[in-house]
Write a protein that holds these residues in place. Structure first.
Motif, mmCIF file in Angstrom:
data_model
loop_
_atom_site.group_PDB
_atom_site.id
_atom_site.type_symbol
_atom_site.label_atom_id
_atom_site.label_comp_id
_atom_site.label_asym_id
_atom_site.label_seq_id
_atom_site.Cartn_x
_atom_site.Cartn_y
_atom_site.Cartn_z
ATOM 1 N N GLN A 2 -8.098 -4.952 -9.261
ATOM 2 C CA GLN A 2 -9.349 -5.452 -9.324
ATOM 3 C C GLN A 2 -9.876 -5.751 -7.805
ATOM 4 N N ILE A 3 -10.966 -5.849 -7.676
ATOM 5 C CA ILE A 3 -11.795 -6.462 -6.274
ATOM 6 C C ILE A 3 -11.920 -7.923 -6.371
ATOM 7 N N GLU A 4 -11.229 -8.419 -5.555
ATOM 8 C CA GLU A 4 -11.416 -9.957 -5.575
ATOM 9 C C GLU A 4 -11.449 -10.408 -4.107
ATOM 10 N N SER A 5 -11.488 -11.760 -3.898
ATOM 11 C CA SER A 5 -11.488 -12.309 -2.516
ATOM 12 C C SER A 5 -10.350 -11.820 -1.668
ATOM 13 N N ASN A 6 -10.560 -11.261 -0.434
ATOM 14 C CA ASN A 6 -9.473 -10.839 0.296
ATOM 15 C C ASN A 6 -8.936 -9.335 -0.110
ATOM 16 N N SER A 7 -9.673 -8.616 -0.707
ATOM 17 C CA SER A 7 -9.491 -7.340 -1.121
ATOM 18 C C SER A 7 -10.053 -6.408 0.064
ATOM 19 N N VAL A 8 -9.417 -5.378 0.313
ATOM 20 C CA VAL A 8 -10.287 -4.480 1.260
ATOM 21 C C VAL A 8 -10.673 -3.356 0.556
ATOM 22 N N VAL A 9 -12.010 -2.996 0.560
ATOM 23 C CA VAL A 9 -12.522 -2.216 -0.546
ATOM 24 C C VAL A 9 -13.231 -1.059 0.501
ATOM 25 N N THR A 10 -12.887 0.337 -0.012
ATOM 26 C CA THR A 10 -13.376 1.489 0.529
ATOM 27 C C THR A 10 -14.527 1.946 -0.551
ATOM 28 N N LEU A 11 -15.548 2.288 -0.075
ATOM 29 C CA LEU A 11 -16.832 2.530 -0.873
ATOM 30 C C LEU A 11 -17.378 4.012 -0.077
ATOM 31 N N HIS A 12 -18.036 4.444 -1.200
ATOM 32 C CA HIS A 12 -18.932 5.682 -0.885
ATOM 33 C C HIS A 12 -20.372 5.090 -1.571
ATOM 34 N N TYR A 13 -21.364 4.841 -0.811
ATOM 35 C CA TYR A 13 -22.492 4.578 -1.240
ATOM 36 C C TYR A 13 -23.923 5.345 -0.642
ATOM 37 N N ILE A 137 -13.712 3.709 -3.836
ATOM 38 C CA ILE A 137 -12.692 4.752 -3.663
ATOM 39 C C ILE A 137 -11.223 4.127 -3.671
ATOM 40 N N GLU A 138 -11.012 3.082 -2.987
ATOM 41 C CA GLU A 138 -9.779 2.405 -2.876
ATOM 42 C C GLU A 138 -9.937 0.867 -2.826
ATOM 43 N N VAL A 139 -8.889 0.313 -3.352
ATOM 44 C CA VAL A 139 -8.850 -1.272 -3.271
ATOM 45 C C VAL A 139 -7.391 -1.612 -3.064
ATOM 46 N N ARG A 140 -7.224 -2.561 -1.775
ATOM 47 C CA ARG A 140 -6.011 -2.714 -1.289
ATOM 48 C C ARG A 140 -5.962 -4.141 -0.890
ATOM 49 N N ASP A 141 -5.061 -5.110 -0.857
ATOM 50 C CA ASP A 141 -4.908 -6.251 -0.177
ATOM 51 C C ASP A 141 -5.290 -6.268 0.961
ATOM 52 N N ALA A 142 -5.886 -7.179 1.633
ATOM 53 C CA ALA A 142 -6.049 -7.373 3.159
ATOM 54 C C ALA A 142 -4.414 -8.055 3.599
ATOM 55 N N SER A 143 -4.587 -7.729 4.909
ATOM 56 C CA SER A 143 -3.347 -8.371 5.716
ATOM 57 C C SER A 143 -3.718 -9.775 6.034
ATOM 58 N N GLU A 144 -2.517 -10.737 6.331
ATOM 59 C CA GLU A 144 -2.968 -12.010 6.482
ATOM 60 C C GLU A 144 -3.757 -11.995 7.833
ATOM 61 N N GLU A 145 -3.697 -11.020 8.680
ATOM 62 C CA GLU A 145 -4.419 -11.043 10.020
ATOM 63 C C GLU A 145 -5.792 -10.729 9.755
ATOM 64 N N GLU A 146 -5.934 -9.758 8.753
ATOM 65 C CA GLU A 146 -7.450 -9.349 8.451
ATOM 66 C C GLU A 146 -8.259 -10.477 7.649
ATOM 67 N N VAL A 147 -7.642 -11.320 6.862
ATOM 68 C CA VAL A 147 -8.095 -12.523 6.159
ATOM 69 C C VAL A 147 -8.348 -13.497 7.421
ATOM 70 N N THR A 148 -7.501 -13.689 8.300
ATOM 71 C CA THR A 148 -7.864 -14.734 9.482
ATOM 72 C C THR A 148 -8.939 -14.459 10.568
ATOM 73 N N HIS A 149 -8.994 -12.902 10.559
ATOM 74 C CA HIS A 149 -10.108 -12.566 11.568
ATOM 75 C C HIS A 149 -11.385 -12.247 10.633
ATOM 76 N N GLY A 150 -11.508 -12.079 9.412
ATOM 77 C CA GLY A 150 -12.549 -12.078 8.578
ATOM 78 C C GLY A 150 -13.161 -10.567 8.394
ATOM 79 N N HIS A 151 -12.231 -9.585 9.028
ATOM 80 C CA HIS A 151 -12.814 -8.173 8.752
ATOM 81 C C HIS A 151 -11.574 -7.104 8.708
#
Ligand SMILES: [Zn+2]
Length: 160
Positions: A2-13, A137-151
């Motif tokens: 499920q999508i939660e804080s620090n998920s990386v989400v791929t969308l079609h919109y 489309i896809e949900v994955r955990d962000a890496s620590e680096e992604e969380v630190t950078h905020g993107h």
């Protein structure tokens, strides 16, 4: 997952206004964002919390949770002689300007009169109701680096 804080989400919109006019769309799997990092407007982000890959949803976002309401103080009349090439100024032209607070903003010419030009420094989507049709489309955990950078990093993400 499920999508939660620090998920990386791929969308079609698909994004439309209240008249059904297409504003923007991404249906090629290239739109990714980091959930909970204010990468996207809050109204859409909140609606996606708890969703999972394969989920489809329609979300209507009011301006307050989108690009804000129109600020009349950002609409101004400017003497034409302040512009270089004043004869070429047309409605719809955009340029960069400094806001009174010193921030860079995009300004759009909304009217050209005899002596003055009317400019609008509001976001183009300020005051607009935003109607999204979204597929996760896809949900994955962000890496620590992604969380630190905020993107998001990697393909279609931040490249550096
Ligand atoms: Zn980064």
């Amino acid at each position: 997952m499920q999508i939660e804080s620090n998920s990386v989400v791929t969308l079609h919109y698909t994004l439309k206004d209240n008249d059904g006019k297409l504003i923007d769309q991404s249906d090629d799997g290239s739109f990714l964002y980091l959930h909970g990092a204010m990468n996207i407007i809050s109204g859409l982000e909140n609606a996606l919390t708890g969703k999972a890959a394969g989920d489809e949803l329609s979300v209507s976002v009011k301006p307050e949770e989108g690009y804000g309401v129109k600020d009349p103080e950002r609409i101004q009349e400017v003497p034409k002689e302040m512009f270089e090439g004043a004869d070429d100024i047309q409605v719809g032209i955009q340029f960069h300007a400094q806001s009174p607070e010193g921030q860079e903003m995009v300004v759009t010419v909304t009217e050209v009169k005899d002596d003055v030009v009317v400019i609008d420094g509001n976001h183009a989507l300020a005051g607009v109701d935003l109607n999204f049709d979204v597929k996760v489309i896809e949900v994955r955990d962000a890496s620590e680096e992604e969380v630190t950078h905020g993107h998001v990093h990697g393909p279609h993400g931040h490249d550096h």
